[in-house]
Scaffold this active site. Structure first.
Site, PDB file in Angstrom:
ATOM      1  N   TYR A  37      22.603  67.821  32.426  1.00 58.42           N
ATOM      2  CA  TYR A  37      22.562  68.841  31.506  1.00 58.42           C
ATOM      3  C   TYR A  37      21.825  68.199  30.090  1.00 58.42           C
ATOM      4  O   TYR A  37      20.974  68.368  30.022  1.00 58.42           O
ATOM      5  CB  TYR A  37      24.321  69.421  31.118  1.00 58.42           C
ATOM      6  CG  TYR A  37      24.362  70.152  30.431  1.00 58.42           C
ATOM      7  CD1 TYR A  37      23.479  71.693  29.956  1.00 58.42           C
ATOM      8  CD2 TYR A  37      24.962  70.074  29.559  1.00 58.42           C
ATOM      9  CE1 TYR A  37      23.070  72.019  28.576  1.00 58.42           C
ATOM     10  CE2 TYR A  37      25.048  70.951  27.638  1.00 58.42           C
ATOM     11  CZ  TYR A  37      24.592  71.482  27.760  1.00 58.42           C
ATOM     12  OH  TYR A  37      24.610  71.895  26.163  1.00 58.42           O
TER      13      TYR A  37
ATOM     14  N   THR B 254      22.245  69.399  22.820  1.00 65.34           N
ATOM     15  CA  THR B 254      23.806  68.955  23.137  1.00 65.34           C
ATOM     16  C   THR B 254      24.841  67.488  22.575  1.00 65.34           C
ATOM     17  O   THR B 254      23.719  66.658  22.548  1.00 65.34           O
ATOM     18  CB  THR B 254      24.053  69.860  24.275  1.00 65.34           C
ATOM     19  OG1 THR B 254      25.708  68.783  24.875  1.00 65.34           O
ATOM     20  CG2 THR B 254      22.979  68.250  25.057  1.00 65.34           C
TER      21      THR B 254
END
Length: 328
Positions: free
Chosen positions: A142, A118
Site C-alpha cells: 500500500y 499517505t
C-alpha cells in the site's frame, strides 16, 4: 456554476467529504468512481461518472465531457493488511490506475493535480514526528504503491509541467457534522467506527491488539485528523495550484498522537456509554507510535485543523452512526 474539479473516489469516505468542501468553496466537483468501495448515495454535491481508473478511455471521456481545471485523486485500494497478502493487486490497481489518470490528465491539457497520499510511504519510523523531509521507506505494498504515484508525479512535473500538491496523512476520523456524508466501509477496519459499533451493539466488542507497548498506557499511539479539516486542506492545496504557486508536498497531522486506551476513554465520555473491549496479542507490523506534523501546511496554506480534537472527532462520528446507513 464554479470551476469543475474531477474527484476520483468521490463516492468514498474522504472523497465525498472533499466534494462537499469543494462545493462549499465555489467549485463543481465531478465524482469519478467505480463504486467498488464507495456509495452512490454519497454523491450529493455534483455530477457522477461511474467509471474505473483501469479504463483509460473512460477517464479520457470524463475529462473531455466535463473539462475540469484540476484533478483531485483519492481513489485507491487502502487496506495495509490486504496489501501485504496480495501486493500484486495493489501495484496493479493503485499504480496502473494512477498512471492512467495522470497520463489522461496531461493529454487533456490539465496541469493541476491534487494527490491523496499517505504517511505509510515513510514506513515504520517509530517515535518521531514525521515531516515532509523524512526519508520514505515504505514497508508494505500500500505505502509503496502510493510512493510510486508520488514518483510518477515528480517525473510528469519535470517532463510536462504537471503541477501537483501531495498530501500525506495517517488516520482520518469524524464525519460531516451536518450528517450528509460519513464513514462507512465494508468491512470496517478503522478504530473509531469499530469502537462506536461495539458501543451500539452492532458488533460484540472492540479488540485491542497489544497492551505491552512502551507507551504510557501500553497501547499503540496514532495521529488522527478530522475528515473535514483534512478535505479543507485539499481545497487549500487546489487553490495553491490555481494561483500558480507550483508543486508542493504537505504532511497533515496534529503532531500529537492518541493511544488506543485514550480513544476508548474519550468515546466513553462523549457517548456516556461503556465500550465493550477484549484484549488480544500484538499484530505483526504494528508500530508503537506514528505521528505526523503539519507545520508546512499551517505556514504555507494557512491550514487550521481546528476540529481535530479527539472529542470532536468522536462526537461527529457518533452523530453519523445515528443516520441511516448507505445501502446502494
Amino acid at each position: 456554476m464554479g470551476e469543475r474539479v474531477l474527484v476520483t473516489g468521490g463516492a468514498g469516505y474522504i472523497g465525498s467529504h472533499a466534494c462537499k468542501a469543494l462545493k462549499r468553496a465555489g467549485f463543481e466537483p465531478v465524482t469519478f468512481d467505480n463504486l467498488n468501495t464507495g456509495w452512490a448515495e454519497a454523491v450529493k454535491f455534483g455530477p457522477f461518472v461511474q467509471g474505473d481508473l483501469m479504463d483509460r478511455a473512460a477517464i479520457d471521456a470524463a475529462l473531455a465531457e466535463w473539462k475540469p481545471v484540476a484533478v483531485m485523486h483519492f481513489a485507491a485500494l487502502s487496506l495495509v493488511g490486504e496489501s501485504m497478502k496480495d501486493p500484486a493487486k495493489y501495484w496493479r490497481v493503485n499504480v496502473n490506475g494512477g498512471l492512467n489518470l495522470i497520463e489522461a490528465t496531461v493529454a487533456a491539457g490539465i496541469r493541476n493535480f491534487v494527490f491523496s497520499s499517505t504517511c505509510a510511504t515513510f514506513g515504520d519510523q517509530d517515535g518521531v514526528v514525521l515531516n515532509e523531509d523524512t526519508p520514505q521507506k515504505p514497508i508494505n505494498a500500500y505505502g509503496a504503491s502510493k510512493k510510486a504515484i508520488e514518483d510518477i508525479l515528480f517525473n510528469f512535473r519535470d517532463a510536462f509541467g504537471l503541477n501537483h500538491v501531495i498530501f500525506r496523512y495517517f488516520n482520518v476520523a469524524g464525519a460531516d457534522p451536518e450528517g450528509e456524508v460519513g464513514e462507512q466501509h465494508e468491512p470496517e477496519t478503522h478504530l473509531i467506527p469499530i469502537l462506536l459499533d461495539a458501543i451500539d451493539g452492532k458488533r460484540p466488542a472492540l479488540t485491542v491488539f497489544g497492551t505491552d507497548y512502551p507507551t504510557p498506557d501500553g497501547t499503540c499511539i496514532r495521529d488522527y485528523v478530522h475528515v473535514m479539516d483534512l478535505v479543507e486542506a485539499h481545497v487549500l492545496g487546489l487553490r495553491w495550484l490555481l494561483e500558480g504557486k507550483g508543486s508542493r508536498v504537505f504532511n497533515l497531522g496534529t503532531g500529537k498522537g492518541f493511544s488506543v486506551r485514550e480513544v476508548i476513554d474519550q468515546a466513553r465520555l462523549v457517548t456516556n456509554r461503556e465500550v465493550p473491549v477484549v484484549f488480544g496479542d500484538r499484530r505483526p507490523g504494528d508500530a508503537t507510535a506514528l505521528v505526523s506534523g503539519s507545520a508546512r501546511a499551517v505556514e504555507d496554506l494557512g491550514w487550521m485543523p481546528e476540529r481535530s480534537t479527539m472529542p470532536q472527532m468522536i462526537r461527529d462520528a457518533w452523530g453519523w452512526t445515528r443516520q441511516p446507513r448507505f445501502t446502494e
